[in-house]
Design an enzyme around this catalytic site. Sequence first.
Site, PDB file in Angstrom:
ATOM      1  N   LEU A  33     -92.804  17.750  11.380  1.00 44.71           N
ATOM      2  CA  LEU A  33     -92.729  16.330  11.991  1.00 44.71           C
ATOM      3  C   LEU A  33     -94.528  15.611  12.029  1.00 44.71           C
ATOM      4  O   LEU A  33     -95.236  16.451  12.346  1.00 44.71           O
ATOM      5  CB  LEU A  33     -92.189  16.206  13.410  1.00 44.71           C
ATOM      6  CG  LEU A  33     -90.766  16.528  13.605  1.00 44.71           C
ATOM      7  CD1 LEU A  33     -90.187  16.140  14.851  1.00 44.71           C
ATOM      8  CD2 LEU A  33     -89.844  16.066  12.486  1.00 44.71           C
ATOM      9  N   HIS A  37     -92.207  10.244  10.969  1.00 47.63           N
ATOM     10  CA  HIS A  37     -90.981  10.378  11.721  1.00 47.63           C
ATOM     11  C   HIS A  37     -91.010   9.759  13.098  1.00 47.63           C
ATOM     12  O   HIS A  37     -90.247   9.283  13.561  1.00 47.63           O
ATOM     13  CB  HIS A  37     -90.962  12.016  11.942  1.00 47.63           C
ATOM     14  CG  HIS A  37     -90.736  12.720  10.773  1.00 47.63           C
ATOM     15  ND1 HIS A  37     -91.812  13.716  10.313  1.00 47.63           N
ATOM     16  CD2 HIS A  37     -89.818  13.027   9.889  1.00 47.63           C
ATOM     17  CE1 HIS A  37     -91.355  14.337   9.145  1.00 47.63           C
ATOM     18  NE2 HIS A  37     -90.045  13.734   8.896  1.00 47.63           N
ATOM     19  N   ARG A 194     -95.323  17.615   3.538  1.00 46.63           N
ATOM     20  CA  ARG A 194     -96.081  18.424   2.433  1.00 46.63           C
ATOM     21  C   ARG A 194     -97.454  18.254   2.483  1.00 46.63           C
ATOM     22  O   ARG A 194     -98.386  18.933   1.913  1.00 46.63           O
ATOM     23  CB  ARG A 194     -95.466  18.049   1.103  1.00 46.63           C
ATOM     24  CG  ARG A 194     -94.006  18.576   0.813  1.00 46.63           C
ATOM     25  CD  ARG A 194     -93.614  18.326  -0.547  1.00 46.63           C
ATOM     26  NE  ARG A 194     -92.339  19.064  -0.711  1.00 46.63           N
ATOM     27  CZ  ARG A 194     -91.096  18.251  -0.883  1.00 46.63           C
ATOM     28  NH1 ARG A 194     -91.224  16.980  -0.242  1.00 46.63           N
ATOM     29  NH2 ARG A 194     -90.070  18.805  -0.913  1.00 46.63           N
TER      30      ARG A 194
END
Length: 288
Positions: A33, A37, A194
Amino acid sequence: MVSLNSPREAAAWCDRQRQAGLQLGFVPTMGGLHDGHLSLLEQSRAQCDVSCASIFLNPLQFNDPADLATYPGDFDQDLARLAQAGCAMVFTGTLAQFFPEVEEERDIPRLSPGPAGKGLEGRYRPGHLEGVVTIVDRLFRTVGPCHAYFGEKDFQQTLVVRDLAERLRPCGTRINVVVCPVIRGPSGLALSSRNQRLGVRQRATAAKIHQALQCARTAWRNDRVRTPEALESRMRAALAHPEIVIEYASIREETRWTEHRPAGKLSRPRALIAVYIDNIRLIDTLLL
Ligand code: PAF
């Protein structure tokens, strides 16, 4: 925050909220997260009485095993962030719990992403959008009628999920899909799980993605460039860098997604980019 380890318990919790007359907001995640988010959760909390989230690293949507193996995530840290952000319930589960009717992962029937699954992610990540829609269908059926929050960064995913929500409507599961803006860091880099894998140099290189999108917007708005080909070549030029491997730098219309090269004037053109920087795949998008 209530933390539940099975979709069955989560479904019961969600039912109780609705029985109490509360409007439910839902943020599906795969963990790892970040503030993107949390912005979805914030929007959910602003619009709904009670908000919940899921954390499930869905193997069905990874066409590359190495990508799945290196996907960042720290479950305890994710729980702490959700709790701090005012999430009332988080649930997780296993593939076996989400698909109790099958013995093996390979027997899970993959749902079709529909017409919005054509091209771009559908082309470059075969099976990815099928995997997304297959798990999101189960997540939606678990949570039941709700407002569900998704990030604009995964724009094609939002189209596919909206389509799924339409298909669920006749079954009585009314899901209102809410798409929230991309959240960016100071360099313009879109937040993504990522990004945790990017080193300092790669992170600086990744800023070129947003610069390329901005280039397309400037070309569209200021220079009155009107053909997808010319807009795309501006993006490609802006992305030129020895560390960047371009997968696509494409212009699509939001309303005529399935027509790759629609005839006539472009309406609501959107620039979409997918690149690799040292094997880390990053995507981003901007409405021109
Ligand atoms: O966007 C994501 O994080 C995932 O694709 C989702 C929607 C949680 C499904 O696994």
